[in-house]
Design a protein around this motif. Structure first.
Motif, PDB file in Angstrom:
ATOM      1  N   SER A  56      40.730  34.516  49.028  1.00  0.00           N
ATOM      2  CA  SER A  56      41.542  33.829  48.020  1.00  0.00           C
ATOM      3  C   SER A  56      41.724  34.708  46.797  1.00  0.00           C
ATOM      4  N   SER A  57      42.587  34.278  45.931  1.00  0.00           N
ATOM      5  CA  SER A  57      42.852  35.039  44.710  1.00  0.00           C
ATOM      6  C   SER A  57      41.908  34.629  43.580  1.00  0.00           C
ATOM      7  N   ARG A  58      40.834  33.908  43.927  1.00  0.00           N
ATOM      8  CA  ARG A  58      39.891  33.493  42.874  1.00  0.00           C
ATOM      9  C   ARG A  58      39.298  34.716  42.175  1.00  0.00           C
ATOM     10  N   ARG A  59      38.812  34.504  41.001  1.00  0.00           N
ATOM     11  CA  ARG A  59      38.220  35.588  40.206  1.00  0.00           C
ATOM     12  C   ARG A  59      36.988  36.140  40.906  1.00  0.00           C
ATOM     13  N   ARG A  60      36.854  37.449  40.937  1.00  0.00           N
ATOM     14  CA  ARG A  60      35.717  38.134  41.545  1.00  0.00           C
ATOM     15  C   ARG A  60      35.036  38.971  40.465  1.00  0.00           C
ATOM     16  N   PRO A  61      33.997  38.418  39.831  1.00  0.00           N
ATOM     17  CA  PRO A  61      33.374  39.100  38.696  1.00  0.00           C
ATOM     18  C   PRO A  61      32.761  40.450  39.041  1.00  0.00           C
ATOM     19  N   HIS A  62      32.522  40.726  40.320  1.00  0.00           N
ATOM     20  CA  HIS A  62      31.947  42.011  40.703  1.00  0.00           C
ATOM     21  C   HIS A  62      32.987  43.132  40.746  1.00  0.00           C
ATOM     22  N   LEU A  63      34.274  42.793  40.584  1.00  0.00           N
ATOM     23  CA  LEU A  63      35.319  43.819  40.486  1.00  0.00           C
ATOM     24  C   LEU A  63      35.485  44.216  39.019  1.00  0.00           C
ATOM     25  N   PRO A  64      35.687  45.491  38.742  1.00  0.00           N
ATOM     26  CA  PRO A  64      35.901  45.915  37.355  1.00  0.00           C
ATOM     27  C   PRO A  64      37.122  45.219  36.747  1.00  0.00           C
ATOM     28  N   GLU A  65      37.001  44.819  35.496  1.00  0.00           N
ATOM     29  CA  GLU A  65      38.093  44.107  34.817  1.00  0.00           C
ATOM     30  C   GLU A  65      39.362  44.940  34.705  1.00  0.00           C
ATOM     31  N   THR A  66      39.222  46.231  34.560  1.00  0.00           N
ATOM     32  CA  THR A  66      40.385  47.093  34.334  1.00  0.00           C
ATOM     33  C   THR A  66      41.002  47.619  35.627  1.00  0.00           C
ATOM     34  N   LEU A  67      40.426  47.285  36.764  1.00  0.00           N
ATOM     35  CA  LEU A  67      40.927  47.801  38.036  1.00  0.00           C
ATOM     36  C   LEU A  67      42.164  47.046  38.474  1.00  0.00           C
ATOM     37  N   SER A  68      43.185  47.795  38.832  1.00  0.00           N
ATOM     38  CA  SER A  68      44.378  47.186  39.420  1.00  0.00           C
ATOM     39  C   SER A  68      45.000  48.194  40.377  1.00  0.00           C
ATOM     40  N   GLY A  69      45.640  47.680  41.393  1.00  0.00           N
ATOM     41  CA  GLY A  69      46.290  48.537  42.375  1.00  0.00           C
ATOM     42  C   GLY A  69      46.547  47.779  43.660  1.00  0.00           C
ATOM     43  N   THR A  70      47.104  48.483  44.629  1.00  0.00           N
ATOM     44  CA  THR A  70      47.422  47.868  45.911  1.00  0.00           C
ATOM     45  C   THR A  70      46.727  48.627  47.039  1.00  0.00           C
ATOM     46  N   ILE A  71      46.311  47.869  48.043  1.00  0.00           N
ATOM     47  CA  ILE A  71      45.634  48.434  49.203  1.00  0.00           C
ATOM     48  C   ILE A  71      46.327  47.891  50.447  1.00  0.00           C
ATOM     49  N   ARG A  72      46.705  48.776  51.348  1.00  0.00           N
ATOM     50  CA  ARG A  72      47.248  48.328  52.630  1.00  0.00           C
ATOM     51  C   ARG A  72      46.227  48.647  53.713  1.00  0.00           C
ATOM     52  N   LEU A  73      45.879  47.640  54.485  1.00  0.00           N
ATOM     53  CA  LEU A  73      44.959  47.805  55.602  1.00  0.00           C
ATOM     54  C   LEU A  73      45.774  47.794  56.880  1.00  0.00           C
ATOM     55  N   ASP A  74      45.680  48.851  57.661  1.00  0.00           N
ATOM     56  CA  ASP A  74      46.376  48.949  58.940  1.00  0.00           C
ATOM     57  C   ASP A  74      45.362  48.768  60.057  1.00  0.00           C
ATOM     58  N   LEU A  75      45.411  47.612  60.720  1.00  0.00           N
ATOM     59  CA  LEU A  75      44.498  47.292  61.808  1.00  0.00           C
ATOM     60  C   LEU A  75      45.166  47.644  63.122  1.00  0.00           C
ATOM     61  N   HIS A  76      44.631  48.645  63.810  1.00  0.00           N
ATOM     62  CA  HIS A  76      45.191  49.074  65.094  1.00  0.00           C
ATOM     63  C   HIS A  76      44.519  48.300  66.218  1.00  0.00           C
ATOM     64  N   ASP A  77      45.330  47.771  67.105  1.00  0.00           N
ATOM     65  CA  ASP A  77      44.817  47.024  68.252  1.00  0.00           C
ATOM     66  C   ASP A  77      45.682  47.375  69.454  1.00  0.00           C
ATOM     67  N   GLY A  78      45.177  48.300  70.270  1.00  0.00           N
ATOM     68  CA  GLY A  78      45.979  48.752  71.392  1.00  0.00           C
ATOM     69  C   GLY A  78      47.206  49.488  70.890  1.00  0.00           C
ATOM     70  N   LEU A 123      40.104  52.807  44.614  1.00  0.00           N
ATOM     71  CA  LEU A 123      40.363  51.514  45.239  1.00  0.00           C
ATOM     72  C   LEU A 123      39.511  51.319  46.494  1.00  0.00           C
ATOM     73  N   LEU A 124      39.100  52.415  47.113  1.00  0.00           N
ATOM     74  CA  LEU A 124      38.198  52.300  48.259  1.00  0.00           C
ATOM     75  C   LEU A 124      36.871  51.700  47.811  1.00  0.00           C
ATOM     76  N   LEU A 125      36.420  52.087  46.644  1.00  0.00           N
ATOM     77  CA  LEU A 125      35.180  51.528  46.113  1.00  0.00           C
ATOM     78  C   LEU A 125      35.350  50.045  45.790  1.00  0.00           C
ATOM     79  N   ALA A 126      36.543  49.643  45.378  1.00  0.00           N
ATOM     80  CA  ALA A 126      36.803  48.222  45.154  1.00  0.00           C
ATOM     81  C   ALA A 126      36.767  47.466  46.477  1.00  0.00           C
ATOM     82  N   LEU A 127      37.259  48.102  47.523  1.00  0.00           N
ATOM     83  CA  LEU A 127      37.248  47.469  48.840  1.00  0.00           C
ATOM     84  C   LEU A 127      35.824  47.183  49.284  1.00  0.00           C
TER      85      LEU A 127
END
Length: 124
Positions: free
Chosen positions: A13-35, A97-101
């Protein structure tokens, strides 16, 4: 019961996650390969929150792996940096952003804080 990577991301969910740095912002795309097919999950990180959509759009960080690896990440059976070191995951883009992941996916169920381990070893 094991949680699949897709199930974990659907429930994220988009709920607040206090363990993420307040100043962190960006986008992450996860590509899940299956066959022979690839699922794209798009995470937008901002204000200690994470929004999840399905999109193949360009992102600040792209993480690629087999579905099985993402399933282990979602279960906490492995950690994203460990998977990177084992060459199970490839990444391209902003490594911060990998560390945020790492903070978005759950850790191992039996993980303990290093301070707690130190206190136990000292008998406190």
């Amino acid at each position: 019961m094991a949680t699949s990577g897709a199930e974990f991301l659907e429930r994220l969910s988009s709920r607040r996650r206090p363990h993420l740095p307040e100043t962190l912002s960006g986008t992450i795309r996860l590509d899940l390969h299956d066959g022979g097919r690839t699922e794209h999950w798009y995470l937008t990180v901002y204000d200690q929150g994470v929004d999840v959509t399905r999109s193949p759009d360009d992102a600040d960080l792209v993480v690629r792996a087999d579905r099985e690896v993402f399933d282990r990440l979602a279960d906490g059976r492995t950690e994203v940096v460990q998977s990177l070191m084992r060459n199970e995951v490839t990444v391209q883009g902003e490594m911060r952003l990998l560390l945020a992941l790492r903070r978005i996916f759950p850790g191992p169920a039996d993980a303990r804080h290093p301070r707690d381990v130190a206190r136990e070893s000292l008998g406190r």
